[in-house]
Design a protein around this motif. Structure first.
Motif, PDB file in Angstrom:
ATOM      1  N   CYS A 103     -10.579 -10.114  -9.307  1.00 48.53           N
ATOM      2  CA  CYS A 103     -10.323  -8.769  -8.761  1.00 48.53           C
ATOM      3  C   CYS A 103     -11.113  -7.688  -9.498  1.00 48.53           C
ATOM      4  O   CYS A 103     -10.771  -6.497  -9.442  1.00 48.53           O
ATOM      5  CB  CYS A 103      -8.836  -8.435  -8.777  1.00 48.53           C
ATOM      6  N   SER A 134     -16.311   3.027   1.360  1.00 48.52           N
ATOM      7  CA  SER A 134     -15.327   4.082   1.121  1.00 48.52           C
ATOM      8  C   SER A 134     -15.852   5.469   1.474  1.00 48.52           C
ATOM      9  O   SER A 134     -17.055   5.711   1.575  1.00 48.52           O
ATOM     10  CB  SER A 134     -14.916   4.056  -0.360  1.00 48.52           C
ATOM     11  N   ILE A 180      -5.046  -6.863  -6.361  1.00 50.39           N
ATOM     12  CA  ILE A 180      -5.228  -5.459  -6.012  1.00 50.39           C
ATOM     13  C   ILE A 180      -6.579  -5.003  -6.562  1.00 50.39           C
ATOM     14  O   ILE A 180      -6.874  -5.207  -7.745  1.00 50.39           O
ATOM     15  CB  ILE A 180      -4.099  -4.587  -6.586  1.00 50.39           C
ATOM     16  N   LEU A 181      -7.395  -4.398  -5.721  1.00 52.72           N
ATOM     17  CA  LEU A 181      -8.737  -3.953  -6.102  1.00 52.72           C
ATOM     18  C   LEU A 181      -8.723  -2.434  -6.252  1.00 52.72           C
ATOM     19  O   LEU A 181      -8.614  -1.699  -5.264  1.00 52.72           O
ATOM     20  CB  LEU A 181      -9.760  -4.381  -5.041  1.00 52.72           C
ATOM     21  N   ARG A 182      -8.833  -1.970  -7.481  1.00 51.77           N
ATOM     22  CA  ARG A 182      -8.779  -0.539  -7.778  1.00 51.77           C
ATOM     23  C   ARG A 182     -10.111  -0.064  -8.333  1.00 51.77           C
ATOM     24  O   ARG A 182     -10.724  -0.735  -9.152  1.00 51.77           O
ATOM     25  CB  ARG A 182      -7.674  -0.249  -8.801  1.00 51.77           C
ATOM     26  N   TRP A 225     -16.505  -7.076  -5.106  1.00 55.81           N
ATOM     27  CA  TRP A 225     -15.436  -7.517  -6.001  1.00 55.81           C
ATOM     28  C   TRP A 225     -15.379  -9.037  -6.059  1.00 55.81           C
ATOM     29  O   TRP A 225     -15.565  -9.706  -5.044  1.00 55.81           O
ATOM     30  CB  TRP A 225     -14.087  -7.012  -5.504  1.00 55.81           C
ATOM     31  N   HIS A 238       0.838  -1.203   0.000  1.00 57.50           N
ATOM     32  CA  HIS A 238       0.000   0.000   0.000  1.00 57.50           C
ATOM     33  C   HIS A 238       0.872   1.252   0.000  1.00 57.50           C
ATOM     34  O   HIS A 238       1.945   1.289   0.603  1.00 57.50           O
ATOM     35  CB  HIS A 238      -0.916   0.006   1.222  1.00 57.50           C
ATOM     36  N   ARG A 271      -6.223  -4.757  -1.040  1.00 54.64           N
ATOM     37  CA  ARG A 271      -5.302  -5.781  -1.501  1.00 54.64           C
ATOM     38  C   ARG A 271      -5.652  -7.108  -0.849  1.00 54.64           C
ATOM     39  O   ARG A 271      -6.124  -7.147   0.291  1.00 54.64           O
ATOM     40  CB  ARG A 271      -3.847  -5.395  -1.176  1.00 54.64           C
ATOM     41  N   ASP A 304      -4.924   4.669   0.391  1.00 53.81           N
ATOM     42  CA  ASP A 304      -4.520   4.864  -1.011  1.00 53.81           C
ATOM     43  C   ASP A 304      -5.632   4.526  -2.007  1.00 53.81           C
ATOM     44  O   ASP A 304      -5.395   4.436  -3.207  1.00 53.81           O
ATOM     45  CB  ASP A 304      -3.247   4.072  -1.324  1.00 53.81           C
ATOM     46  N   LYS A 305      -6.848   4.291  -1.497  1.00 54.49           N
ATOM     47  CA  LYS A 305      -8.063   4.053  -2.291  1.00 54.49           C
ATOM     48  C   LYS A 305      -8.137   2.629  -2.857  1.00 54.49           C
ATOM     49  O   LYS A 305      -9.025   2.328  -3.650  1.00 54.49           O
ATOM     50  CB  LYS A 305      -8.181   5.064  -3.447  1.00 54.49           C
ATOM     51  N   THR A 306      -7.191   1.779  -2.480  1.00 49.25           N
ATOM     52  CA  THR A 306      -7.212   0.398  -2.980  1.00 49.25           C
ATOM     53  C   THR A 306      -7.396  -0.583  -1.835  1.00 49.25           C
ATOM     54  O   THR A 306      -7.168  -0.272  -0.664  1.00 49.25           O
ATOM     55  CB  THR A 306      -5.899   0.030  -3.702  1.00 49.25           C
ATOM     56  N   HIS A 315     -12.190   2.654  -6.231  1.00 45.58           N
ATOM     57  CA  HIS A 315     -12.711   3.699  -5.346  1.00 45.58           C
ATOM     58  C   HIS A 315     -12.019   5.030  -5.611  1.00 45.58           C
ATOM     59  O   HIS A 315     -10.840   5.080  -5.964  1.00 45.58           O
ATOM     60  CB  HIS A 315     -12.516   3.302  -3.875  1.00 45.58           C
TER      61      HIS A 315
END
Length: 396
Positions: free
Chosen positions: A99, A86, A64-66, A94, A24, A50, A46-48, A68
């Motif tokens: 992912c 969030s 890694i879930l991106r 997810w 992160h 993991r 960091d908006k992700t 948000h």
């Protein structure tokens, strides 16, 4: 999938550090564990989010879930899905295997604070002063629970008791219940089917009495509320009556866990405490912290704590003796999980560390038979970030 670095430090650190996962880019706010304990999820500033493997020889970042647009406050693993809440006001679902984000729940008008999931439904609390219920499959908002005057914090879901023929659990009949705690110093009991508020639990000091954490007894008949007014209060859930006031902390009560007849609390006064729930007596004070205690987690006769001083600690729950300190983080620890002799700590320094916890249990005052009984009782406890007792009551 991956892209997360690790630094192997096994055997070189007196604090029993196994490895450091540096993936992160900003602080870790929350953690969740899969039901079988093999996958750990972390949510970050960091908006992700993991995903990490916990039972491989070395912990590895496996996804890694991106997506948000703001930081992640809460996270859950439900079946083969991850749920994230969030500050961007949304909840995302997810697929663990790909992912990919398969669902976005929109409706809250401010930061998502906490979240629980029953399998069929997702419940969320928010700074918009409401709680909401969502359909797990399609993300439809099914209920909005309005009534609190300030932001809503912890949540508890209590399913209907089929054996409650005398109505002792809920005077209005056998209903699924949602309990919410708020910064307005009250907790509320809601009828899940109608969304109607059944009871308002008033008693905490409204000037500083934000309810920070909640728990129930095993049967879901007594509610415990921890507050910024430095007290814990217990309530008869059916009648709404205050039962006891637990006094002793000199700072806000931040976190709690109830195990059978003992309640463990963590506070901004730099201590954790153990209480007898029936009588309100404080039986142990766990000292040594140099900042607020953000997490308390009981496991196999031991009490694990996460602290704002960047150190995780393990105490003999019965005697109160400090057994081990896990030093290495540079900032506050906000989330911990225990898996197969390993402690995972998530810190605001952006790293997750893995620690060796073997050997601690052997040197406690907790009897061998008692340990095994507790192990069996706690099999479902701490699934995700919620306490689930007997697969029923869900707490955040």
């Amino acid at each position: 999938m991956g892209g997360c670095g690790s630094k192997n430090a096994a055997g070189k650190n007196k604090s029993f550090l196994i490895e450091t996962m540096a993936g992160h880019e900003k602080g870790i706010n929350c953690m969740a564990l899969s039901e079988d304990g093999s996958v750990l999820a972390t949510g970050s500033e960091d908006k992700t989010a993991r995903l990490w493997s916990t039972k491989t020889h070395n912990c590895e970042c496996i996804g890694i879930l991106r997506g948000h647009e703001e930081y992640i406050n809460c996270i859950l693993i439900e079946d083969c899905y991850v749920l994230t809440g969030s500050a961007d006001k949304t909840i995302r679902k997810w697929d663990v295997s790909t992912c990919e984000c398969v669902l976005i729940c929109r409706g809250h008008t401010s930061i998502i604070y906490r979240m629980i999931c029953t399998g069929d439904f997702i419940f969320t609390s928010s700074y918009d002063c409401t709680a909401r219920c969502w359909d797990f499959e399609n993300g439809e908002c099914l209920r909005v629970f309005r009534g609190h005057k300030k932001f809503v914090c912890p949540l508890i879901f209590i399913p209907a008791d089929d054996d409650d023929a005398d109505g002792t659990l809920d005077m209005e009949g056998a209903n699924d219940l949602l309990i919410t705690g708020s910064a307005d110093a009250t907790a509320r009991k809601w009828n899940f089917e109608t969304g109607k508020c059944l009871t308002v639990f008033k008693g905490h000091d409204h000037r500083e009495g934000a309810i920070m954490c909640m728990a129930t007894d095993n049967l879901g008949r007594v509610l415990f509320t921890g507050s910024a007014d430095k007290t814990v209060r217990s309530w008869n859930l059916a009648r709404g009556e205050q039962l006891k006031i637990f006094e002793g902390h000199t700072g806000s009560v931040i976190c709690m866990q109830v195990i059978n007849k003992i309640m463990y609390t963590g506070s901004a006064d730099h201590t954790a405490r153990a209480w007898v729930t029936e009588f309100g007596d404080c039986t142990r004070v766990y000292k040594g912290h140099k900042h607020s205690v953000a997490v308390v987690k009981f496991r196999d006769g031991l009490l694990y704590t996460a602290c704002g001083d960047g150190i995780a600690r393990t105490f003999d729950a019965k005697s109160g003796a400090l057994k081990r300190e896990f030093k290495g983080h540079e900032k506050a620890i906000y989330a911990i999980q225990i898996v197969d002799g390993k402690l995972f700590t998530g810190s605001f320094d952006g790293t997750m560390k893995v620690w060796d916890t073997t050997g601690i249990i052997d040197d406690t005052t907790f009897g061998k038979d008692d340990k095994e009984k507790e192990r069996q009782k706690q099999q479902q406890l701490d699934k995700n970030q919620n306490g689930i007792e007997n697969g029923k009551i869900m707490i955040d």
